[in-house]
Design an enzyme around this catalytic site. Structure first.
Site, PDB file in Angstrom:
ATOM      1  N   CYS A  97      31.789  -7.091   1.542  1.00  0.00           N
ATOM      2  CA  CYS A  97      31.520  -7.297   0.047  1.00  0.00           C
ATOM      3  C   CYS A  97      30.023  -6.641  -0.790  1.00  0.00           C
ATOM      4  O   CYS A  97      29.498  -6.175   0.013  1.00  0.00           O
ATOM      5  CB  CYS A  97      31.456  -8.936   0.139  1.00  0.00           C
ATOM      6  SG  CYS A  97      32.877  -9.938   0.542  1.00  0.00           S
TER       7      CYS A  97
ATOM      8  N   ARG B 273      31.789  -1.107  -2.491  1.00  0.00           N
ATOM      9  CA  ARG B 273      31.886  -1.946  -1.463  1.00  0.00           C
ATOM     10  C   ARG B 273      33.368  -3.047  -1.703  1.00  0.00           C
ATOM     11  O   ARG B 273      32.965  -3.950  -0.406  1.00  0.00           O
ATOM     12  CB  ARG B 273      31.027  -2.682  -1.582  1.00  0.00           C
ATOM     13  CG  ARG B 273      30.050  -2.096  -1.013  1.00  0.00           C
ATOM     14  CD  ARG B 273      27.992  -2.776  -0.640  1.00  0.00           C
ATOM     15  NE  ARG B 273      28.079  -3.829   0.471  1.00  0.00           N
ATOM     16  CZ  ARG B 273      28.304  -3.474   1.207  1.00  0.00           C
ATOM     17  NH1 ARG B 273      27.519  -2.359   1.439  1.00  0.00           N
ATOM     18  NH2 ARG B 273      28.142  -4.396   2.631  1.00  0.00           N
TER      19      ARG B 273
ATOM     20  N   HIS C 279      56.622  23.632  27.610  1.00  0.00           N
ATOM     21  CA  HIS C 279      57.852  24.196  27.201  1.00  0.00           C
ATOM     22  C   HIS C 279      58.457  24.763  26.426  1.00  0.00           C
ATOM     23  O   HIS C 279      59.191  24.515  25.634  1.00  0.00           O
ATOM     24  CB  HIS C 279      59.007  22.183  27.656  1.00  0.00           C
ATOM     25  CG  HIS C 279      59.061  21.700  28.428  1.00  0.00           C
ATOM     26  ND1 HIS C 279      59.549  21.905  29.864  1.00  0.00           N
ATOM     27  CD2 HIS C 279      58.109  20.556  28.591  1.00  0.00           C
ATOM     28  CE1 HIS C 279      59.820  20.977  30.958  1.00  0.00           C
ATOM     29  NE2 HIS C 279      58.471  20.038  30.618  1.00  0.00           N
TER      30      HIS C 279
ATOM     31  N   LYS D 253      43.821  14.702  12.333  1.00  0.00           N
ATOM     32  CA  LYS D 253      42.509  14.918  11.177  1.00  0.00           C
ATOM     33  C   LYS D 253      41.235  15.841  10.591  1.00  0.00           C
ATOM     34  O   LYS D 253      41.448  16.306   9.465  1.00  0.00           O
ATOM     35  CB  LYS D 253      41.354  13.440  12.000  1.00  0.00           C
ATOM     36  CG  LYS D 253      41.409  12.598  11.977  1.00  0.00           C
ATOM     37  CD  LYS D 253      40.494  12.296  10.670  1.00  0.00           C
ATOM     38  CE  LYS D 253      41.539  11.539   9.723  1.00  0.00           C
ATOM     39  NZ  LYS D 253      43.024  10.593  10.441  1.00  0.00           N
TER      40      LYS D 253
ATOM     41  N   LYS E 229      44.808   8.867  -1.478  1.00  0.00           N
ATOM     42  CA  LYS E 229      44.287   7.670  -0.454  1.00  0.00           C
ATOM     43  C   LYS E 229      45.893   6.707   0.525  1.00  0.00           C
ATOM     44  O   LYS E 229      46.073   6.356   1.118  1.00  0.00           O
ATOM     45  CB  LYS E 229      43.553   6.555  -0.560  1.00  0.00           C
ATOM     46  CG  LYS E 229      43.318   5.938   0.395  1.00  0.00           C
ATOM     47  CD  LYS E 229      42.243   6.141   1.646  1.00  0.00           C
ATOM     48  CE  LYS E 229      41.919   5.682   2.120  1.00  0.00           C
ATOM     49  NZ  LYS E 229      42.006   5.859   3.733  1.00  0.00           N
TER      50      LYS E 229
ATOM     51  N   TRP F 191      35.746  -8.620  -1.529  1.00  0.00           N
ATOM     52  CA  TRP F 191      36.729  -7.149  -0.349  1.00  0.00           C
ATOM     53  C   TRP F 191      36.969  -8.530   0.005  1.00  0.00           C
ATOM     54  O   TRP F 191      36.516  -8.716   1.393  1.00  0.00           O
ATOM     55  CB  TRP F 191      35.961  -6.142   0.380  1.00  0.00           C
ATOM     56  CG  TRP F 191      37.237  -6.043   1.119  1.00  0.00           C
ATOM     57  CD1 TRP F 191      37.866  -4.496   0.210  1.00  0.00           C
ATOM     58  CD2 TRP F 191      37.841  -5.912   1.962  1.00  0.00           C
ATOM     59  NE1 TRP F 191      39.037  -4.125   1.307  1.00  0.00           N
ATOM     60  CE2 TRP F 191      38.992  -4.580   1.994  1.00  0.00           C
ATOM     61  CE3 TRP F 191      37.087  -6.483   3.424  1.00  0.00           C
ATOM     62  CZ2 TRP F 191      39.579  -4.570   3.372  1.00  0.00           C
ATOM     63  CZ3 TRP F 191      38.078  -6.380   4.453  1.00  0.00           C
ATOM     64  CH2 TRP F 191      39.141  -5.157   4.673  1.00  0.00           C
TER      65      TRP F 191
ATOM     66  N   ASN G  53      28.468 -11.758   1.870  1.00  0.00           N
ATOM     67  CA  ASN G  53      28.828 -10.560   2.867  1.00  0.00           C
ATOM     68  C   ASN G  53      28.817 -10.679   3.991  1.00  0.00           C
ATOM     69  O   ASN G  53      28.054 -10.773   4.880  1.00  0.00           O
ATOM     70  CB  ASN G  53      28.150  -9.475   2.386  1.00  0.00           C
ATOM     71  CG  ASN G  53      28.972  -7.611   3.512  1.00  0.00           C
ATOM     72  OD1 ASN G  53      30.129  -8.093   3.387  1.00  0.00           O
ATOM     73  ND2 ASN G  53      27.744  -6.972   3.058  1.00  0.00           N
ATOM     74  N   GLY G  54      30.285 -10.764   5.141  1.00  0.00           N
ATOM     75  CA  GLY G  54      30.361 -10.623   6.334  1.00  0.00           C
ATOM     76  C   GLY G  54      31.445 -12.347   6.747  1.00  0.00           C
ATOM     77  O   GLY G  54      32.310 -12.169   6.055  1.00  0.00           O
TER      78      GLY G  54
ATOM     79  N   GLU H 230      44.348  17.899   7.057  1.00  0.00           N
ATOM     80  CA  GLU H 230      44.493  17.021   6.713  1.00  0.00           C
ATOM     81  C   GLU H 230      42.803  17.798   5.507  1.00  0.00           C
ATOM     82  O   GLU H 230      42.588  17.751   4.139  1.00  0.00           O
ATOM     83  CB  GLU H 230      44.739  15.460   6.298  1.00  0.00           C
ATOM     84  CG  GLU H 230      43.928  14.518   6.924  1.00  0.00           C
ATOM     85  CD  GLU H 230      44.120  12.961   6.874  1.00  0.00           C
ATOM     86  OE1 GLU H 230      44.981  12.960   5.896  1.00  0.00           O
ATOM     87  OE2 GLU H 230      43.881  12.497   8.193  1.00  0.00           O
TER      88      GLU H 230
ATOM     89  N   GLU I 249      46.034  12.261  16.939  1.00  0.00           N
ATOM     90  CA  GLU I 249      45.867  11.673  15.415  1.00  0.00           C
ATOM     91  C   GLU I 249      44.000  12.266  14.943  1.00  0.00           C
ATOM     92  O   GLU I 249      43.929  12.928  14.278  1.00  0.00           O
ATOM     93  CB  GLU I 249      44.896  10.189  15.178  1.00  0.00           C
ATOM     94  CG  GLU I 249      43.713  10.122  15.336  1.00  0.00           C
ATOM     95  CD  GLU I 249      44.107   9.656  13.244  1.00  0.00           C
ATOM     96  OE1 GLU I 249      45.542  10.046  12.744  1.00  0.00           O
ATOM     97  OE2 GLU I 249      43.220   9.392  12.196  1.00  0.00           O
TER      98      GLU I 249
HETATM   99  C1  AGP Z   1      45.080   9.419   6.968  1.00  0.00           C
HETATM  100  O1  AGP Z   1      43.816  10.101   7.338  1.00  0.00           O
HETATM  101  C2  AGP Z   1      45.948   9.813   5.703  1.00  0.00           C
HETATM  102  N1  AGP Z   1      45.686  10.134   5.094  1.00  0.00           N
HETATM  103  C3  AGP Z   1      47.543   9.120   6.348  1.00  0.00           C
HETATM  104  O2  AGP Z   1      48.485   9.247   7.369  1.00  0.00           O
HETATM  105  C4  AGP Z   1      47.520   7.610   5.710  1.00  0.00           C
HETATM  106  O3  AGP Z   1      47.320   6.921   7.410  1.00  0.00           O
HETATM  107  C5  AGP Z   1      49.266   7.122   6.404  1.00  0.00           C
HETATM  108  O4  AGP Z   1      49.972   7.850   4.222  1.00  0.00           O
HETATM  109  C6  AGP Z   1      49.033   6.048   6.295  1.00  0.00           C
HETATM  110  O5  AGP Z   1      48.426   5.279   5.203  1.00  0.00           O
HETATM  111  P1  AGP Z   1      48.869   3.347   5.429  1.00  0.00           P
HETATM  112  O6  AGP Z   1      48.370   3.527   6.488  1.00  0.00           O
HETATM  113  O7  AGP Z   1      47.638   2.914   3.897  1.00  0.00           O
HETATM  114  O8  AGP Z   1      50.267   2.970   5.159  1.00  0.00           O
END
Ligand code: AGP
Length: 608
Positions: free
Chosen positions: A2, A27, A505, A486, A603, A75, A101-102, A489, A482
Site C-alpha cells: 500500500c 503500490r 525422443h 520468461k 498483463k 492494496w 502498509n504490511g 515473452e 517457467e
Molecule cells: C506470465 O509471465 C504471463 N504474463 C502469463 O503467462 C500469465 O501467467 C497468464 O496469463 C495467467 O495469468 P493469471 O495468473 O493472472 O491468471
C-alpha cells in the site's frame, strides 16, 4: 503493498497528500483515503476506487482549515476493497487516525483482547487494531504509544499515526515495509516511497527497520524500539520521477524480481506455527470436507500453470491424492470426470483470467469444491471460489510474472502440506521439517538474487542467440518450463521448456553448436539422470548452463554453473527459478527490449 503519505507544514494539506498518493498509486489502487487534522477534529475522506475518485471527493469541499494529515492508497490484504476497509482507520471517539502498509500477523489475537475490553470494530482490516490500541494509551506520548504497539505487533509493517490534539506531529514506524521521510524547510513529509514528495524536496531521511520517527514541521527525530534517540541518516535524491517510482531500478520487472524475499515472507506470514504446523485460518473450508476429497484438479494458464505443475508433485507426494493438472483453456473440452468429492484448485494471480474463470465455473457446476489461489483480494476468482488462499506478492506491474509466481509456488506448498496435515498423510515430524524449510525461503531467495551480476556477465554475448532449451526433471521440470516462458515473452527468442528425459525422443535433433541449454538440477532424487541428459546435449554441441544447489557435485558437464541455496526437493523450486528470471531479464535488456511491456501481451487476459 500500500502507499502511505503524511504531511506537516504550511502548505494546503490536500495539495500535498492527494498528488502524493497519485505518485504512489503503483503500490495499490483499490481504495484510498485521507485524514485531515484541524486541531479539533479529523476530516476523514475515504472511498473505494482510484485516487481520482478520492480527489473528486476532496475537491468537493473546502479543507483550508486542515493543519496536517495522513493519506493512504490501498492494496487489500485483510478485508474487501470497499470504503469501510479503506484507510485511514480511527478509534470510536475519532481521536486517533492510522494508516498502515504490511500485515499485522497477530492482529486476530490483538483484536480479540480489544473486543473483550469493549472496543467496537467497524472494518475487517488488521490495521484498525492499531487505532484502538493507541486510544487505550491516551496517558502515553504518541511516540511511546506507537513504540509499545510496535513491540507487540508481529510481522512486517509501516505505520503513520496522528492524534487530533497534536496537529503538528505525525509518528511513523517501520519494520519490513518501506517508509522514508522527506525533509523540507519548515515542513516535513512521511511516505512509503520517494515519489510521494519528490516535487517538494530532494532531501530525505532513511528509516531502518524497528525504528520510530517523530515528524514535526521543524524537526525529524528517530528512535529505536527501546526509546533511545538515534542520529538520522540524511540522503540527497538525484533520481528523476520515473526512476523514483521504480525504487531506483531501471524497470518494474527488475524491482519486482528483487521484491521476492519480502513477497514470500508476506505470503508465509501467520501461516506457519512455532510448533511446525501449517495454519491456514483464512482458508475457510471444513476439514471434514477436505478429508472426503478423492481427487484433485489444478487449473491455470501461463506462469500460473507452471505453479500448478509443481502443485501436482507436492500434493501427490504429500497427500497421496491423485492430481490432474490442466491448462484452463483446454479443461472444459476434454469432458473431465468431476463430482462432489473432487477438489478443484484454480490458480490465477489476477483472478480475472477468463480461461481460468470459465474452467472453474464449469467444475463448480459439476459439484466440485473450489479453492481459488489469487494475488488480488476479492478478484472474480476469489468471489467464485468456496475458499480462497491469497498470495501476498503486492502489486505486480511488469507483464512478466515473477514475484506472483514464486508466491504461488509457496502458496501451493502451504496448501499441499495443509492437506497432508488435515488428512494425516505425513507425520508431524516430516511436516515440521518442511515448515522449517519454508521459513528459510525469504533469506534463501535473497541469496539467490546475489547471482544477478554474474548472470548479466554470462549473458553479455548472447544477444544474438536464437535457440534455447530449458530442461529439468520432477520438481525442476516446471521451473524449466517457467524459465523458457520468461525468455520467450520478454526476449522474443525461441525457448523450449522440456522434461530432460524426453529430449532423446525427438527434440534432441535441434541441438547443435550455438544452442544454449539450461539444465535445472536441484531435485536430488533425479539429479544424476538430469546430468546424464545434459551430457547428451553437450555431446551435440550445446552450451550448457546448470542451475544447481550450493553443495552439490555436478561434475564437469556444465560450461557455467549457477548456484542456489540447498533445500528439499520441491521447496527448492522457489529459489531455482530466480536465476532463470534474471537470465531472461538480462538477455532481454541486452537485446534492447522493453521488459515491462513486451509486445503482443497483456498483463491480464480477459478474452478466450
Ligand atoms: C506470465 O509471465 C504471463 N504474463 C502469463 O503467462 C500469465 O501467467 C497468464 O496469463 C495467467 O495469468 P493469471 O495468473 O493472472 O491468471
Amino acid at each position: 503493498m500500500c502507499g502511505i503519505v503524511g504531511y506537516v507544514g504550511p502548505r494546503p494539506v490536500t495539495d500535498v497528500l492527494v498528488p502524493g498518493l497519485a505518485h504512489l498509486e503503483y503500490r495499490g489502487y483499490d481504495s484510498a483515503g485521507v485524514a485531515l487534522n484541524t486541531g479539533t477534529s479529523f476530516d476523514l475522506i475515504k472511498t473505494a476506487g482510484r485516487i481520482a475518485d478520492l480527489e473528486a471527493l476532496v475537491d468537493a469541499e473546502d479543507h483550508s482549515n486542515a493543519l496536517s494529515g495522513i493519506g493512504h492508497t490501498r492494496w487489500a490484504t485483510h478485508g474487501a476493497p470497499n470504503t469501510v476497509n479503506a484507510h485511514p482507520h480511527t478509534d470510536e471517539a475519532g481521536d486517533v487516525v492510522v494508516v498502515h502498509n504490511g500485515i499485522i500477523e497477530n492482529w486476530a489475537d490483538l483484536k480479540k483482547k480489544l473486543v473483550e475490553s469493549g472496543h467496537e470494530f467497524i472494518s475487517d482490516t488488521d490495521t484498525e487494531v492499531v487505532a484502538h490500541m493507541v486510544a487505550d494509551r491516551a496517558d502515553m506520548t504518541l511516540r511511546d504509544a506507537v513504540t509499545d504497539i510496535m513491540n507487540q505487533a508481529e510481522g512486517a509493517l509501516a505505520l503513520a499515526v496522528m492524534r487530533k490534539s497534536e496537529p503538528d506531529l505525525i509518528i511513523g514506524a517501520r519494520r519490513g515495509s518501506p517508509l522514508v521521510v522527506g525533509r523540507g524547510d519548515g515542513e516535513n513529509f512521511l511516505a512509503s516511497d520517494i515519489p510521494a514528495f519528490l516535487e517538494h524536496t530532494r532531501e530525505m531521511v532513511i528509516i531502518e527497520d524497528d525504528r520510530v520517527v517523530e515528524v514535526r514541521p521543524e524537526s525529524v527525530r528517530l528512535f529505536d524500539l527501546e526509546g533511545n534517540e538515534l542520529e538520522p541518516e540524511h540522503r540527497k535524491i538525484d533520481w528523476d520521477f520515473e526512476a523514483a517510482e521504480k525504487g531506483g531500478y531501471p524497470t518494474f520487472m527488475l524491482k519486482e524480481i528483487h521484491e521476492q524475499p519480502h513477497a514470500i515472507a508476506d505470503t508465509l506470514a501467520g501461516r506457519l506455527s512455532e510448533t511446525g504446523r501449517v495454519v491456514l485460518n483464512d482458508l475457510d473450508l471444513d476439514p471434514v470436507l477436505l478429508r472426503s476429497i478423492d481427487k484433485v484438479f489444478v487449473i491455470a494458464c501461463g506462469t500460473s500453470y507452471h505453479a500448478a505443475m509443481m502443485a501436482k508433485y507436492a500434493i501427490e507426494r504429500w497427500t497421496r491424492l491423485p492430481v490432474e493438472i490442466d491448462i484452463a483453456s483446454e479443461f472444459r473440452y476434454r469432458d473431465p470426470v468431476l463430482d462432489d468429492r473432487s477438489l478443484v484448485i484454480g490458480i490465477s494471480q489476477s483472478g480475472e483470467t477468463i480461461d481460468t474463470l470459465a474452467a472453474v465455473r464449469y467444475a463448480k457446476a459439476q459439484g466440485a469444491k473450489l479453492i481459488g489461489v489469487s494475488n488480488v483480494i476479492d478478484s472474480a476468482l476469489a468471489r467464485e471460489s468456496h475458499a480462497v488462499l491469497y498470495t501476498r506478492a503486492g502489486l505486480e506491474i511488469g507483464v512478466a510474472a515473477t514475484k506472483t509466481f514464486t508466491t504461488q509456488l509457496v502458496a501451493m506448498q502451504l496448501l499441499g502440506l495443509y492437506l497432508a496435515q488435515v488428512r494425516g498423510t505425513l507425520d508431524p515430524g516430516a511436516i515440521e521439517l518442511l515448515v522449517r524449510e519454508l521459513e528459510q525461503l525469504p533469506e534463501q531467495v535473497a541469496t539467490a538474487l546475489e547471482s544477478s551480476a554474474a548472470i548479466e556477465e554470462l549473458t553479455r554475448g548472447w544477444a544474438d542467440v536464437r535457440d534455447y532449451f530449458f530442461l529439468g526433471r520432477s520438481g525442476d521440470f516446471p521451473v524449466a518450463m517457467e524459465g523458457a516462458l520468461k525468455l520467450k515473452e520478454i526476449a522474443y527468442v525461441r525457448a523450449e521448456g522440456y522434461a530432460a528425459g524426453e529430449m532423446k525422443h525427438g527434440p534432441i535433433a535441434l541441438i547443435e553448436e550455438g544452442v544454449v541449454v539450461v539444465g535445472v538440477a536441484t531435485d536430488t532424487h533425479v539429479q544424476a539422470k538430469t546430468l546424464s541428459n545434459m551430457e547428451e546435449m553437450k555431446a551435440r554441441g550445446g552450451t550448457i548452463v546448470l542451475v544447481a544447489e550450493e553443495d552439490d557435485d555436478v561434475g564437469e558437464v556444465a560450461d557455467h554453473v549457477i548456484r542456489v541455496p540447498s533445500a528439499s526437493d520441491l521447496i527448492c523450486t522457489v529459489t531455482a527459478v530466480i536465476p532463470l528470471q534474471l537470465l531472461s531479464y538480462h538477455v532481454a535488456t541486452a537485446r534492447g527490449l522493453d521488459v515491462d511491456k513486451p509486445r503482443n501481451l497483456a498483463k491480464t487476459v480477459t478474452v478466450e
